[in-house]
Design a protein around this motif. Structure first.
Motif, PDB file in Angstrom:
ATOM      1  N   ALA A 123      27.430  -7.079  22.080  1.00  0.00           N
ATOM      2  CA  ALA A 123      27.519  -5.989  23.051  1.00  0.00           C
ATOM      3  C   ALA A 123      27.648  -6.540  24.470  1.00  0.00           C
ATOM      4  O   ALA A 123      26.929  -7.451  24.860  1.00  0.00           O
ATOM      5  CB  ALA A 123      26.287  -5.100  22.937  1.00  0.00           C
ATOM      6  N   GLY A 124      28.574  -5.971  25.203  1.00  0.00           N
ATOM      7  CA  GLY A 124      28.786  -6.391  26.586  1.00  0.00           C
ATOM      8  C   GLY A 124      29.737  -7.544  26.743  1.00  0.00           C
ATOM      9  O   GLY A 124      30.078  -7.927  27.865  1.00  0.00           O
ATOM     10  N   GLY A 125      30.187  -8.113  25.619  1.00  0.00           N
ATOM     11  CA  GLY A 125      31.106  -9.232  25.675  1.00  0.00           C
ATOM     12  C   GLY A 125      32.539  -8.788  25.895  1.00  0.00           C
ATOM     13  O   GLY A 125      32.844  -7.605  26.053  1.00  0.00           O
ATOM     14  N   VAL A 126      33.437  -9.753  25.865  1.00  0.00           N
ATOM     15  CA  VAL A 126      34.833  -9.472  26.196  1.00  0.00           C
ATOM     16  C   VAL A 126      35.468  -8.507  25.194  1.00  0.00           C
ATOM     17  O   VAL A 126      36.302  -7.674  25.583  1.00  0.00           O
ATOM     18  CB  VAL A 126      35.629 -10.791  26.304  1.00  0.00           C
ATOM     19  CG1 VAL A 126      35.691 -11.516  24.973  1.00  0.00           C
ATOM     20  CG2 VAL A 126      37.014 -10.558  26.870  1.00  0.00           C
ATOM     21  N   ASP A 127      35.093  -8.580  23.901  1.00  0.00           N
ATOM     22  CA  ASP A 127      35.648  -7.657  22.911  1.00  0.00           C
ATOM     23  C   ASP A 127      35.231  -6.221  23.233  1.00  0.00           C
ATOM     24  O   ASP A 127      36.051  -5.292  23.193  1.00  0.00           O
ATOM     25  CB  ASP A 127      35.160  -8.020  21.507  1.00  0.00           C
ATOM     26  CG  ASP A 127      35.431  -9.466  21.129  1.00  0.00           C
ATOM     27  OD1 ASP A 127      36.348 -10.069  21.724  1.00  0.00           O
ATOM     28  OD2 ASP A 127      34.730  -9.988  20.248  1.00  0.00           O
ATOM     29  N   HIS A 128      33.958  -6.053  23.543  1.00  0.00           N
ATOM     30  CA  HIS A 128      33.417  -4.742  23.909  1.00  0.00           C
ATOM     31  C   HIS A 128      34.077  -4.235  25.192  1.00  0.00           C
ATOM     32  O   HIS A 128      34.441  -3.053  25.300  1.00  0.00           O
ATOM     33  CB  HIS A 128      31.904  -4.870  24.093  1.00  0.00           C
ATOM     34  CG  HIS A 128      31.163  -3.566  24.072  1.00  0.00           C
ATOM     35  ND1 HIS A 128      29.784  -3.513  24.127  1.00  0.00           N
ATOM     36  CD2 HIS A 128      31.584  -2.279  24.021  1.00  0.00           C
ATOM     37  CE1 HIS A 128      29.400  -2.253  24.099  1.00  0.00           C
ATOM     38  NE2 HIS A 128      30.466  -1.476  24.039  1.00  0.00           N
ATOM     39  N   ILE A 129      34.252  -5.126  26.145  1.00  0.00           N
ATOM     40  CA  ILE A 129      34.892  -4.748  27.408  1.00  0.00           C
ATOM     41  C   ILE A 129      36.315  -4.273  27.174  1.00  0.00           C
ATOM     42  O   ILE A 129      36.754  -3.252  27.735  1.00  0.00           O
ATOM     43  CB  ILE A 129      34.862  -5.933  28.400  1.00  0.00           C
ATOM     44  CG1 ILE A 129      33.436  -6.121  28.940  1.00  0.00           C
ATOM     45  CG2 ILE A 129      35.844  -5.725  29.549  1.00  0.00           C
ATOM     46  CD1 ILE A 129      33.256  -7.356  29.797  1.00  0.00           C
ATOM     47  N   LEU A 130      37.067  -4.985  26.324  1.00  0.00           N
ATOM     48  CA  LEU A 130      38.445  -4.564  26.061  1.00  0.00           C
ATOM     49  C   LEU A 130      38.479  -3.190  25.404  1.00  0.00           C
ATOM     50  O   LEU A 130      39.317  -2.346  25.765  1.00  0.00           O
ATOM     51  CB  LEU A 130      39.156  -5.587  25.172  1.00  0.00           C
ATOM     52  CG  LEU A 130      40.609  -5.243  24.821  1.00  0.00           C
ATOM     53  CD1 LEU A 130      41.454  -5.094  26.082  1.00  0.00           C
ATOM     54  CD2 LEU A 130      41.215  -6.291  23.905  1.00  0.00           C
ATOM     55  N   ALA A 131      37.586  -2.930  24.455  1.00  0.00           N
ATOM     56  CA  ALA A 131      37.536  -1.604  23.826  1.00  0.00           C
ATOM     57  C   ALA A 131      37.274  -0.526  24.869  1.00  0.00           C
ATOM     58  O   ALA A 131      37.940   0.524  24.878  1.00  0.00           O
ATOM     59  CB  ALA A 131      36.456  -1.585  22.740  1.00  0.00           C
TER      60      ALA A 131
END
Length: 338
Positions: free
Chosen positions: A174-182
């Protein structure tokens, strides 16, 4: 949420490094080669510990093990120990680094950790580590199970708009780059962040298993983590997040080519314990710089399709300060922080 802090190397490290250099120079000039050799031996790195703040199988783990292998194979160190400390977007590993007593320690980190520190309200901060170098960057890829009805990125986004949290997206912590892109994809489409059902995993292997088992609607990760399954037909790639196609999956269009005005890449680097002194920091920085210049490391970058994004020392420190500020602003803008 606590106010932003400027990244400064602990214990006045920049000044300490300069002082150490002067002391070593004076010793060498004043007492001959024996003293100089002794001073060099004090900071020579034979054995290196590498903390990977994630479970095996993901991008950080791949980076840490490639780093260890190439350092040994180039005889830059005698041996290495890779230690996985997974969970909480890397902040568990960050906590481990905070109490590390061995100065010859590097921790793999990157964009994911910058965001996770904020969303997990971590008491351990990147600002309290010693920046060593940024190593790589790569685009992300949005994938779905091979049987999915989604044929392009707009199919996925439109289904989220229609069905909200019934549509699930998996990725890193949570809060990482994958989450940010979503979150950025939803914001770009004018969809409330409340509609995002993001399922985080601390390791790439777990998110891959969820996708292959049709437990989630879609997944986001670094291209290198899903490329083999895409090529094997087990996953379908909907889009990559870089400015151009990714070489591992060249037929996958970018987000911008599909009308989604987003470009985002994930970077990875290494930091050291905040307790080390200037000479120890300089030795670690020189070690990683020497590796970056080897033919083997350049081949490793090419094999994994990692872009060479090398920055060391003060340049990396400046980059980190700016990136922490930018990520905090993005997390707030897309509704992941208050």
């Amino acid at each position: 949420m606590e106010s932003r802090r400027t990244l400064t190397r602990p214990l006045g490290l920049a000044a300490a490094a300069a002082t150490a250099a002067l002391v070593l120079s004076s010793c060498s000039a004043g007492t001959g080669t024996d003293a100089g050799a002794t001073a060099g031996e004090d900071t020579a790195i034979e054995d290196l510990k590498i903390i990977v703040p994630a479970d095996p199988g993901g991008g950080w783990d791949q980076t840490g093990r490639a780093l260890a292998n190439d350092l040994e194979q180039n005889d830059l160190i005698s041996s290495s120990q890779v230690v996985n400390v997974g969970g909480a977007g890397g902040t568990n590993g960050l906590a481990s680094l905070a109490t590390e007593q061995d100065p010859n320690t590097l921790m793999v980190m990157g964009y994911v950790m910058v965001g996770a520190v904020e969303t997990n309200d971590s008491p351990n901060r990147i600002e309290d580590t010693t920046p060593i170098a940024r190593l790589t960057e790569e685009p992300l890829v949005v994938v779905v199970p091979a049987e999915s009805e989604y044929q392009d990125i707009n199919d996925l986004v439109e289904d989220i708009e229609a069905n909200g949290q019934d549509v699930s997206i998996t990725g890193g912590s949570a809060g990482g780059v994958d989450h940010i892109l979503a979150g950025m994809m939803l914001k770009n489409a004018g969809i409330s962040a409340d509609n995002l059902n993001y399922i985080p995993y601390s390791g790439g292997g777990e998110s891959l298993a969820a996708l292959l088992g049709n437990k989630v609607s879609a997944g986001i990760s670094g291209v290198g983590e899903y490329a083999e399954q895409v090529k094997a037909g087990e996953l379908r790639a909907l889009a990559v997040s870089g400015a151009e196609a990714a070489p591992q999956i060249p037929d996958t269009p970018t987000l911008t080519e599909q009308g989604v005005d987003i470009e985002l890449t994930n970077w990875r680097g290494v930091v050291a314990p905040g307790s080390i002194d200037g000479a120890q920091a300089e030795a670690l920085t020189e070690l990683v710089t020497d590796l970056q210049e080897t033919e083997m490391w350049q081949e490793t970058l090419e094999t994994n399709a990692w872009a060479d994004a090398f920055l060391a020392g003060d340049e990396f420190e400046s980059f980190l300060t700016e990136d922490i500020e930018n990520v905090n602003a993005i997390l707030t803008e897309i509704g992941l922080l208050d």
